[in-house]
Design a protein around this motif. Structure first.
Motif, PDB file in Angstrom:
ATOM      1  N   SER A  83       0.776  -1.120  -0.004  1.00 31.31           N
ATOM      2  CA  SER A  83      -0.021   0.246  -0.051  1.00 31.31           C
ATOM      3  C   SER A  83       0.915   1.191  -0.063  1.00 31.31           C
ATOM      4  CB  SER A  83      -0.939  -0.149   1.353  1.00 31.31           C
ATOM      5  OG  SER A  83      -0.235   0.258   2.268  1.00 31.31           O
ATOM      6  N   ASP A  84       0.320   2.525  -0.347  1.00 29.54           N
ATOM      7  CA  ASP A  84       1.122   3.678  -0.535  1.00 29.54           C
ATOM      8  C   ASP A  84       1.276   4.243   0.788  1.00 29.54           C
ATOM      9  OD1 ASP A  84       0.631   3.515  -3.108  1.00 29.54           O
ATOM     10  OD2 ASP A  84      -0.795   5.027  -3.260  1.00 29.54           O
ATOM     11  N   ASP A  88       5.257   4.823   1.986  1.00 29.16           N
ATOM     12  CA  ASP A  88       5.565   6.135   2.771  1.00 29.16           C
ATOM     13  C   ASP A  88       6.244   6.139   3.873  1.00 29.16           C
ATOM     14  OD1 ASP A  88       4.654   7.223   0.233  1.00 29.16           O
ATOM     15  OD2 ASP A  88       2.744   7.810   0.871  1.00 29.16           O
ATOM     16  N   VAL A 130       2.033   4.328  -7.974  1.00 27.14           N
ATOM     17  CA  VAL A 130       2.179   5.558  -7.200  1.00 27.14           C
ATOM     18  C   VAL A 130       2.197   6.843  -8.090  1.00 27.14           C
ATOM     19  CG1 VAL A 130       3.250   7.183  -5.633  1.00 27.14           C
ATOM     20  CG2 VAL A 130       3.017   4.982  -5.159  1.00 27.14           C
ATOM     21  N   ARG A 133      -1.336   7.586  -9.797  1.00 30.20           N
ATOM     22  CA  ARG A 133      -2.275   7.995  -8.872  1.00 30.20           C
ATOM     23  C   ARG A 133      -1.789   9.562  -8.722  1.00 30.20           C
ATOM     24  NH1 ARG A 133      -1.755   9.104  -3.540  1.00 30.20           N
ATOM     25  NH2 ARG A 133       0.325   7.816  -3.625  1.00 30.20           N
TER      26      ARG A 133
END
Length: 208
Positions: A83-84, A88, A130, A133
């Motif tokens: 997941s982003d 991150d 990413v 998006r």
């Protein structure tokens, strides 16, 4: 030799990582452990150059292990859950790499080498997601600054291939691949493979 500690709670996955890395002439696995607490303890005892760490482990998860070990030890986070938010957080905590568990053996080994150099390597499919998006393509990005061989290298990098895999695909030497990559980085202003993929996306060198 690049010394590596593997922290992964699934026995078969941990054994597979060890086999892949120990097959590399420049990598030595100094320990493999099944949980986060052991990862921190053994890393502090053995001082490996790179720790390969799963996100979800008993005791301490991979993100907490990263927080405790980085920046003194270079950490590559490996996960099924790309997941982003996890990406991150891992990079914010100082991880030098972020791979999904379906990464190729070559990319796994390359991530260790990249971390040992102090570079950051992220699975290209994660980078592309990413970028799709959050970063709109730039239609006028100049792909013409690269020659055809350099463009081929960029496309292979965007597919997640390691230097050895690119050399085999293009039927050139690994040193030639490295030279192409250095030229690409200089021409497009990229510091590493992640930024090469970002540029390739914006320049429409790779499909969205």
């Amino acid at each position: 030799m690049i010394s590596v500690l593997i922290a992964e709670d699934q026995d078969m996955v941990r054994a597979g990582f060890r086999l892949i890395l120990e097959a590399q002439p420049d990598i030595s696995v100094v320990a493999d452990v099944p949980d986060g607490v052991s990862a921190v303890q053994r890393a502090r005892e053995l001082e490996p150059q790179v720790c390969l760490v799963d996100v979800r482990m008993p005791g301490l998860d991979g993100l907490e292990v990263t927080r405790r070990l980085a920046p003194h030890t270079r950490v590559v986070v490996v996960t099924t859950f790309d997941s982003d938010e996890v990406l991150d957080k891992a990079l914010d905590l100082g991880a030098c790499g972020f791979l999904t568990k379906d990464a190729s053996p070559g990319l796994l080994a390359e991530s260790v080498r990249s971390a040992a150099r102090g570079d950051v390597l992220v699975s290209p499919q994660v980078v592309r997601r990413v970028l799709r998006r959050s970063v709109p393509p730039v239609p006028n990005a100049d792909a013409g600054v690269l020659n055809p061989r350099e463009l081929d290298v960029v496309r292979h990098v965007a597919q997640g291939l390691s230097n050895n895999e690119i050399a085999a695909a293009m039927k050139v030497s690994v040193s030639s691949v490295k030279a192409y990559l250095a030229s690409v980085q200089a021409k497009v202003g990229a510091r590493n493979r992640v930024e090469i993929v970002a540029w390739a996306f914006r320049a429409h060198v790779v499909a969205t």
